[in-house]
Scaffold this active site. Sequence first.
Site, short mmCIF file in Angstrom:
data_model
loop_
_atom_site.label_atom_id
_atom_site.label_comp_id
_atom_site.label_asym_id
_atom_site.label_seq_id
_atom_site.Cartn_x
_atom_site.Cartn_y
_atom_site.Cartn_z
N HIS A 16 -4.14 6.35 1.09
CA HIS A 16 -4.55 7.62 1.50
C HIS A 16 -5.83 7.86 0.75
O HIS A 16 -6.39 7.20 0.03
CB HIS A 16 -3.42 8.49 1.08
CG HIS A 16 -3.57 9.13 -0.29
ND1 HIS A 16 -2.64 10.10 -0.84
CD2 HIS A 16 -3.78 8.41 -1.55
CE1 HIS A 16 -2.67 10.35 -2.05
NE2 HIS A 16 -3.27 9.08 -2.59
N HIS A 41 -7.03 4.15 -1.20
CA HIS A 41 -6.17 3.61 -2.25
C HIS A 41 -4.55 3.61 -1.87
O HIS A 41 -4.60 4.36 -1.11
CB HIS A 41 -6.55 3.82 -3.78
CG HIS A 41 -6.25 5.25 -3.91
ND1 HIS A 41 -7.11 6.42 -3.37
CD2 HIS A 41 -4.99 5.77 -4.31
CE1 HIS A 41 -6.47 7.60 -3.83
NE2 HIS A 41 -5.13 7.20 -4.26
N HIS A 43 -0.42 3.69 -2.93
CA HIS A 43 0.47 4.18 -3.85
C HIS A 43 1.90 3.48 -3.41
O HIS A 43 2.27 3.30 -2.20
CB HIS A 43 0.95 5.60 -3.81
CG HIS A 43 -0.35 6.36 -4.54
ND1 HIS A 43 -0.55 6.23 -5.88
CD2 HIS A 43 -1.30 7.23 -3.92
CE1 HIS A 43 -1.53 7.12 -6.23
NE2 HIS A 43 -2.07 7.39 -4.99
N ASP A 81 5.48 3.52 6.19
CA ASP A 81 5.26 2.28 5.40
C ASP A 81 4.26 1.43 5.87
O ASP A 81 4.16 1.11 6.95
CB ASP A 81 6.67 1.59 5.27
CG ASP A 81 6.72 0.50 4.18
OD1 ASP A 81 6.01 0.84 3.19
OD2 ASP A 81 7.16 -0.51 4.58
N HIS A 82 3.35 0.90 5.14
CA HIS A 82 2.01 0.09 5.19
C HIS A 82 1.14 0.84 6.10
O HIS A 82 0.57 0.04 7.00
CB HIS A 82 2.82 -1.18 5.64
CG HIS A 82 3.36 -2.03 4.51
ND1 HIS A 82 4.31 -1.92 3.84
CD2 HIS A 82 2.65 -3.22 3.91
CE1 HIS A 82 4.44 -2.60 2.93
NE2 HIS A 82 3.65 -3.46 2.81
#
Length: 136
Positions: A16, A41, A43, A81-82
């Site tokens: 994000h 970046h 998380h 996800d991903h």
Amino acid sequence: MPKVTVHRKAHFNSAHRLYRKDWSDEKNFEVFSKCSNPNFHGHNYELIVSLTGVIDKETGYVYDLGILSNLIKIHVEESFDHKNLNIEVEEFKNLNPTAENIAVVIYDKLRKHLPNYLELEITLYETPRNFVTYAG
Ligand code: NI
């Protein structure tokens, strides 16, 4: 009947960028610092979904955690996800993907698939030390 809270943990990795389109890069950096990196970046998000309700006399369950696990998989993991949240997830096209806003989006996605008599709470860890909770 005793009220009990059951929890299910889940996990997703997402990229994000925290920023406002109507602010300059300088202003975004001032407010969001390195979270405003224009190249994004990632998380490792840790999610805890909590349901509170009375124990069902027949089953001894508050809610079947296998069903909850499946709901999280379908409505959260498969969407987030991903993924790059800003670019690939509709809900964040015009909503800053902070942990606060992600928790609210997850709550809204799951709430409509759960029985009304259960209280729902979302706990979302963006880092091991930073986390938010939202209960509607
Ligand atoms: Ni971040």
